[in-house]
Design a protein around this motif. Structure first.
Motif, mmCIF file in Angstrom:
data_model
loop_
_atom_site.group_PDB
_atom_site.id
_atom_site.type_symbol
_atom_site.label_atom_id
_atom_site.label_comp_id
_atom_site.label_asym_id
_atom_site.label_seq_id
_atom_site.Cartn_x
_atom_site.Cartn_y
_atom_site.Cartn_z
ATOM 1 N N ILE A 11 0.819 -1.200 -0.093
ATOM 2 C CA ILE A 11 -0.109 0.103 -0.110
ATOM 3 C C ILE A 11 0.807 1.416 -0.103
ATOM 4 N N LEU A 12 1.805 1.246 0.644
ATOM 5 C CA LEU A 12 2.692 2.480 1.036
ATOM 6 C C LEU A 12 3.576 2.684 -0.302
ATOM 7 N N ALA A 13 3.676 1.628 -1.212
ATOM 8 C CA ALA A 13 4.593 1.728 -2.383
ATOM 9 C C ALA A 13 3.641 2.459 -3.418
ATOM 10 N N THR A 14 2.351 2.594 -3.385
ATOM 11 C CA THR A 14 1.345 3.307 -4.172
ATOM 12 C C THR A 14 1.190 4.699 -3.811
ATOM 13 N N VAL A 15 1.408 5.018 -2.510
ATOM 14 C CA VAL A 15 1.170 6.409 -2.112
ATOM 15 C C VAL A 15 2.286 7.105 -1.683
ATOM 16 N N ASN A 16 3.376 6.626 -1.402
ATOM 17 C CA ASN A 16 4.777 7.236 -1.114
ATOM 18 C C ASN A 16 5.902 6.847 -1.612
ATOM 19 N N SER A 17 6.447 7.639 -2.580
ATOM 20 C CA SER A 17 7.532 7.080 -3.378
ATOM 21 C C SER A 17 8.672 7.594 -2.619
ATOM 22 N N SER A 18 8.789 8.526 -1.691
ATOM 23 C CA SER A 18 9.747 8.836 -0.955
ATOM 24 C C SER A 18 10.564 7.793 0.188
ATOM 25 N N LYS A 19 9.729 6.900 0.269
ATOM 26 C CA LYS A 19 10.270 5.890 1.299
ATOM 27 C C LYS A 19 11.044 6.299 2.485
ATOM 28 N N LYS A 20 10.331 6.874 3.432
ATOM 29 C CA LYS A 20 10.835 7.393 4.599
ATOM 30 C C LYS A 20 11.131 6.392 5.788
ATOM 31 N N TYR A 21 9.664 6.218 6.458
ATOM 32 C CA TYR A 21 9.761 5.459 7.493
ATOM 33 C C TYR A 21 8.488 4.615 7.332
ATOM 34 N N PHE A 22 8.878 3.122 8.008
ATOM 35 C CA PHE A 22 7.786 2.322 8.153
ATOM 36 C C PHE A 22 7.849 2.017 9.754
ATOM 37 N N SER A 23 6.691 2.530 10.303
ATOM 38 C CA SER A 23 6.489 2.528 11.744
ATOM 39 C C SER A 23 5.242 1.841 12.139
ATOM 40 N N HIS A 24 5.369 1.359 13.451
ATOM 41 C CA HIS A 24 4.078 0.680 14.008
ATOM 42 C C HIS A 24 3.914 1.066 15.592
ATOM 43 N N ASP A 25 2.661 0.640 15.948
ATOM 44 C CA ASP A 25 2.524 0.928 17.248
ATOM 45 C C ASP A 25 2.291 -0.688 17.879
ATOM 46 N N CYS A 26 2.989 -1.039 18.655
ATOM 47 C CA CYS A 26 3.070 -2.374 18.967
ATOM 48 C C CYS A 26 3.436 -2.338 20.633
ATOM 49 N N TYR A 27 2.713 -2.925 21.341
ATOM 50 C CA TYR A 27 3.116 -2.447 22.846
ATOM 51 C C TYR A 27 3.324 -3.609 23.817
ATOM 52 N N PRO A 28 4.375 -3.639 24.580
ATOM 53 C CA PRO A 28 4.568 -5.017 25.318
ATOM 54 C C PRO A 28 4.106 -5.213 26.748
ATOM 55 N N PHE A 29 3.663 -4.136 27.357
ATOM 56 C CA PHE A 29 3.338 -4.097 28.848
ATOM 57 C C PHE A 29 1.833 -4.543 29.084
ATOM 58 N N PHE A 30 1.790 -5.844 29.816
ATOM 59 C CA PHE A 30 0.295 -6.160 30.144
ATOM 60 C C PHE A 30 0.196 -6.548 31.558
ATOM 61 N N ASP A 31 -1.059 -6.670 31.883
ATOM 62 C CA ASP A 31 -1.405 -7.477 33.102
ATOM 63 C C ASP A 31 -2.620 -8.205 33.033
ATOM 64 N N ASN A 32 -2.786 -9.233 33.990
ATOM 65 C CA ASN A 32 -3.879 -10.085 33.668
ATOM 66 C C ASN A 32 -5.115 -9.192 34.426
ATOM 67 N N GLN A 33 -6.222 -9.323 33.544
ATOM 68 C CA GLN A 33 -7.430 -8.690 34.104
ATOM 69 C C GLN A 33 -8.104 -9.158 35.183
#
Length: 290
Positions: free
Chosen positions: A15-37
């Motif tokens: 998808i990025l290849a079709t909208v951004n030809s400058s190819k700068k950042y590939f970032s995400h929001d993935c989070y590590p810290f949990f507790d049991n409900q």
């Protein structure tokens, strides 16, 4: 799991290849810290009441998800970016657990330095006002306790981020487990994604799980980001001993400060505090550009 992640990342790369030809950042929001409900009580009056059975933990596949993302970014000409968990949230994604609210600077720094070890060139913070204090700022702009944890982390980074930025070629990461200990699920999940060895490192021992990221600057100097993988909420330090063949000394960046350490037969001993990232550049007599 990795097959799914690769397909997912490839989808977004397409998808990025079709909208951004400058190819700068590939970032995400993935989070590590949990507790049991089951052991966690939320109310408007008390957002962090601990009950019997409460358990805080690091999500097993957080490291694998992030490393896979970093590798895909490198393979496709992007810079890897990551967002840092600075919030808590109910169990929308994981019905039997929830994101826990980081309460120490060590938890913020742990995420930042591990992502830098994975080659991150962009660090952001994700937080929002859930009307119970589970973020770093209210919608009205009032700082909450999390704000000051992020502020401390950023002040430390601001002092040395030019050094990390100059090591623009990310090589990869390697994990280390104490001798005689079983390899954790988190490390097993990255076994086919990590480096077989670190350039110039002839030996490394640790008393707790350790992640080392390797990178190279424009002069060909190799740098290594060391981060203990133990949940920083536990407050445990990590003892590390590493050897570099022929190294005469080391430039060490920690806590926003630079120090020079003389080598004894190429050896370096470090004690990493919980959440701390230590950046090491071996120095050789013919290498004066670091």
């Amino acid at each position: 799991k990795k097959t799914f992640l690769t397909a997912y990342h490839n989808k977004w790369l397409g998808i990025l290849a079709t909208v951004n030809s400058s190819k700068k950042y590939f970032s995400h929001d993935c989070y590590p810290f949990f507790d049991n409900q089951a052991g966690y009580l939320q109310s408007a009056e008390d957002d962090t009441s601990l009950l019997e059975g409460y358990e805080a933990y690091v999500l097993d596949d957080w490291f694998a998800r992030s490393l896979n993302m970093a590798i895909k970014a490198k393979e496709n000409g992007y810079k890897y970016g990551a967002h840092i968990q600075a919030f808590d949230q109910g169990g929308e994604t994981y019905p039997n657990a929830q994101y826990r609210l980081p309460t120490t600077a060590a938890e913020i720094k742990w995420q930042v330095y591990l992502n830098i070890a994975m080659g991150a060139k962009l660090i952001g913070y994700f937080g929002y006002d859930n009307n119970k204090g589970g973020s770093y700022m209210t919608l009205a702009g009032q700082p909450l306790p999390m704000y000051y944890l992020v502020q401390e982390t950023n002040a430390e980074l601001d002092a040395v981020d030019h050094v990390f930025a100059s090591f623009h070629t990310w090589v990869g990461v390697k994990t280390f487990t104490p001798t005689g200990s079983a390899v954790s699920n988190a490390f097993q999940k990255v076994a086919d994604m990590e480096l077989a060895s670190l350039t110039g490192v002839s030996n490394l021992t640790t008393d707790r799980e350790l992640v080392v990221g390797e990178m190279i600057d424009g002069n060909g100097n190799h740098g290594y980001m060391l981060v203990g993988y133990d949940d920083p909420l536990n407050g445990n330090s990590t003892q590390v001993e590493m050897n570099f063949d022929g190294a005469d000394g080391f430039i060490v960046y920690r806590g926003g400060e630079r120090t020079l350490v003389e080598a004894t037969e190429g050896a370096l001993a470090l004690t990493l505090s919980a959440g701390e990232g230590v950046f090491v550049i071996p120095v050789y007599m013919e290498n004066t550009n670091a």
